[in-house]
Design a protein around this motif. Structure first.
Motif, PDB file in Angstrom:
ATOM      1  N   LEU F 132     -35.076  58.304 -42.370  1.00 37.41           N
ATOM      2  CA  LEU F 132     -33.660  58.235 -41.961  1.00 37.41           C
ATOM      3  C   LEU F 132     -33.442  57.091 -40.971  1.00 37.41           C
ATOM      4  O   LEU F 132     -32.464  56.335 -41.087  1.00 37.41           O
ATOM      5  N   VAL F 135     -33.611  53.768 -42.726  1.00 38.93           N
ATOM      6  CA  VAL F 135     -32.365  53.528 -43.470  1.00 38.93           C
ATOM      7  C   VAL F 135     -31.261  53.085 -42.508  1.00 38.93           C
ATOM      8  O   VAL F 135     -30.504  52.150 -42.791  1.00 38.93           O
ATOM      9  N   ASP F 136     -31.196  53.724 -41.360  1.00 39.69           N
ATOM     10  CA  ASP F 136     -30.168  53.345 -40.373  1.00 39.69           C
ATOM     11  C   ASP F 136     -30.355  51.909 -39.890  1.00 39.69           C
ATOM     12  O   ASP F 136     -29.377  51.174 -39.718  1.00 39.69           O
ATOM     13  N   MET F 137     -31.595  51.513 -39.697  1.00 40.13           N
ATOM     14  CA  MET F 137     -31.855  50.170 -39.172  1.00 40.13           C
ATOM     15  C   MET F 137     -31.460  49.087 -40.175  1.00 40.13           C
ATOM     16  O   MET F 137     -31.085  47.989 -39.782  1.00 40.13           O
ATOM     17  N   LYS F 139     -29.277  49.542 -42.873  1.00 38.44           N
ATOM     18  CA  LYS F 139     -28.162  49.881 -43.755  1.00 38.44           C
ATOM     19  C   LYS F 139     -27.101  48.782 -43.885  1.00 38.44           C
ATOM     20  O   LYS F 139     -26.397  48.729 -44.894  1.00 38.44           O
ATOM     21  N   PRO F 143     -27.230  48.872 -48.183  1.00 35.75           N
ATOM     22  CA  PRO F 143     -26.532  50.169 -48.163  1.00 35.75           C
ATOM     23  C   PRO F 143     -26.975  51.121 -49.269  1.00 35.75           C
ATOM     24  O   PRO F 143     -26.596  52.278 -49.250  1.00 35.75           O
ATOM     25  N   GLU F 144     -27.799  50.641 -50.204  1.00 30.58           N
ATOM     26  CA  GLU F 144     -28.208  51.503 -51.317  1.00 30.58           C
ATOM     27  C   GLU F 144     -29.658  51.969 -51.196  1.00 30.58           C
ATOM     28  O   GLU F 144     -30.269  52.380 -52.190  1.00 30.58           O
ATOM     29  N   ALA F 145     -30.209  51.936 -49.997  1.00 33.12           N
ATOM     30  CA  ALA F 145     -31.569  52.432 -49.782  1.00 33.12           C
ATOM     31  C   ALA F 145     -31.676  53.885 -50.244  1.00 33.12           C
ATOM     32  O   ALA F 145     -30.731  54.658 -50.096  1.00 33.12           O
ATOM     33  N   VAL F 146     -32.851  54.246 -50.786  1.00 27.73           N
ATOM     34  CA  VAL F 146     -33.073  55.602 -51.302  1.00 27.73           C
ATOM     35  C   VAL F 146     -34.380  56.153 -50.717  1.00 27.73           C
ATOM     36  O   VAL F 146     -35.395  55.458 -50.721  1.00 27.73           O
ATOM     37  N   VAL F 147     -34.318  57.372 -50.227  1.00 29.00           N
ATOM     38  CA  VAL F 147     -35.523  58.054 -49.733  1.00 29.00           C
ATOM     39  C   VAL F 147     -36.027  58.989 -50.824  1.00 29.00           C
ATOM     40  O   VAL F 147     -35.261  59.824 -51.310  1.00 29.00           O
TER      41      VAL F 147
END
Lengths: 167, 167, 167, 167, 167, 167
Positions: F132, F135-137, F139, F143-147
């Motif tokens: 998380l 992703v925040d760092m 984004k 913006p389409e990062a997936v975990v």
């Protein structure tokens, strides 16, 4: 420090070699009674000290608030200090006394545990939070308050046994 | 302070008159952009300073951990300081720089908000938590580290406008 | 309630229809000044009341601790009450007074905000946490303490305006 | 109580003598299995009770939310109750049952630990948070809900062994 | 990236230039209504899905627990994500539905605010915490559960207006 | 599942029979050293991966922030996962490595304790929070990062001893 400098050439590796913060494994350490004492001082104007002495602080009982803030923060040390272990604090007390000579309020905190790591960070956190809360209580009267000399005084327990600072 | 002295005679009344801590009502204050800057210093041995400079601290990247601890604690100020208002911090940065002359790491934190109260407690909390985390990272190397001179340097916004400390 | 009964037949759907807890959208509500007052009582033995009156409680200043616990818990209401909105509390005070007639300590809390939802849960949480902390402070003296009659007394602000309980 | 009255004359001393809150040292206490049971009741209108019974509460499954809120709050007892020791809760359950005779929902919480102090504050916190969450879930239907009779029923373990309230 | 590489030569400067984490200032951003929707999936065995469908999970109502965990975590996003701004969440809902085709539970969370920054991290945190809680509830039955495809689906509000992922 | 179906007819009983979430009693379990390892991956664009590799992420040192977020969240697992026991984490480390083949950052977390329950939820929480925060760092860049693929890999200690996932 050639090891670290090399690591700049090989991608992320250095982040896992020299830079990787981690919570050190203490599961093999012994459960013993441990204590730590930390101190600090909040420098204030003579007028603020008078107000504290007479319970005249407009926001309320500044010393009681500071003391409780310190104890509560001691319990929350692992939340505040990223690599601190969560620890069962088994006792905590904090005293605040006016020190006219130094021109401020002296804070002393002692924390105790029967656990696997020392509690000096808990004692320091206790002092710092008590100091912060005290500054908050008096800041309308004394916007230039200064927190200083926050430090560990002595520790007992664990492998090291008794330790006290040299000066 | 005769009012408070009287109150010692009438049971609990004084607790609700002079001693009752309360969170002051700020709902009528204006929403304006406010900033605060606080500073502090962690005094360390020359060996510890060298280790920090070279990234040699065994527990990991001490300055990164301290910086993040500071920012996270700034957000948790109302949890730590009992009578602080919960506030929407809209910006925070903290810098740690080695100061060879003073023999330590100088910490500066600036917090910003567009809200109804000042953010100097948030800036102070940021400095203190960064200092605590730094002490934790180096305490195996430097058990006598001291946090000092934690204080508000300047504020902007609100009714007071620009304020800076006199010395 | 036929809708819910039907839902038992179609797998998980009912969990999203009738049972799904959600935090209701209040983003369209107006920012107005809102207050709420809640009260409660902690029933204690006459001996405990005497000890409180004289500041004789072994664990420390029970009423100061209770008051601070109440204010801090008010700020943490959204953490405790799962579907409560996080809210900017702009003021909180709590009073504890010995009520000899009822045989206990009466607690009154008032919370204030300039935000989009009411603060009655914050006032109730403040009363409950103050009561809990008081019970903790005296439990060695008075293991049968009872917390009762915790309730909202009145509210102002928002669409409803002034409301007070009927009895 | 002459000691405390004297202390009004000598500055801050009394704050450290009679008023100083502290977390009592329990590091020497034995690790034994301990349990505590607390109860309470939320008085509601007959219409609200009907809505709960049929799962008709607009905000969602009120009893499930209350139960989870209770368990989570039990874990956060040392955060809420300033002088409570952080403790490893090893089991917690909370039941909410409609009690038509009393006109409300009866709450019973049992907490268990294998640690150095009792868990009655954890059981009380569990009941109170479950009650608060329930009030929050139904407050649109029932703004006059009252939480009452929150109290410890029985305890086991520790030096005292089995204890139950007299009435 | 020569700037950063240079910084390796000049002591700590690089830590304040390229490496310094900070909470970006958003105090100048407009207060507008913003929403975000995130999704994810927890892959489970067919037996676990059957148990969920029938409410047979030994630890209790797994989907209710997951939903509440998600909403509570959304409120705590700034605590979990170090550089996230504290934000007033004005609405949150999360749905969990069994998806037999994919062999798991699909999670969708929508968060809403009227504030100065977007709420996509809050929506992602909500999905992740709901997934974690679900895994916890079923882990005795299904120790190989996998959480996957956690991602932002769409956002509204702010300067960007409507955004949805490309695939 | 006839038992649960019956319960729909008798009011609240089913809520206390099949649906009642509870924290399972582990006070009788043995204190042994236990570890758990969990993994996950954050899929990113090649441009983002390049930025991470060169420390070019505008918000700061993304991998350091993610690592610290993971460790801190591991300590807060019982706050996030409603029915998790509070546990003394005695060690935690988390590594993030760029995996060009998979097109993302692979995360591995190991947690250790000497306590009464396993720490696999702590390891999973560590991975999720690190993901998380990462992703925040990034984004703004991605913006389409997936975990994805967040799962327990292996566990040691407790009654089960060594366990590893089958695939």
């Amino acid at each position: 420090m050639s090891d670290s400098q090399d690591s700049h050439h090989d991608g992320f590796t250095h982040l896992d070699r020299s830079g990787a913060a981690r919570m050190v494994d203490v599961s093999g350490k012994e459960v013993t009674t441990r204590t730590a004492t930390a101190t600090g001082v909040v420098f204030l104007t003579p007028e603020t000290i008078e107000a504290l002495r007479h319970g005249d602080v407009p926001k309320g009982d500044a010393l009681a608030v500071a003391r409780i803030a310190g104890i509560q923060a001691a319990k929350r040390t692992p939340d505040l200090v990223p690599l601190c272990h969560p620890i069962a604090i088994h006792g905590a007390d904090v005293t605040l006394t006016v020190d006219d000579e130094r021109g401020g309020v002296a804070i002393t905190a002692t924390t105790r545990t029967a656990d696997r790591t020392g509690v000096e960070m808990e004692a320091l956190t206790c002092v710092m939070a008590a100091a912060l809360a005290l500054v908050d209580m008096v800041k309308a009267l004394d916007p230039e308050a200064v927190v200083s000399e926050v430090r560990v005084e002595e520790k007992t327990g664990g492998k090291t046994g008794y330790w006290h600072r040299s000066a």
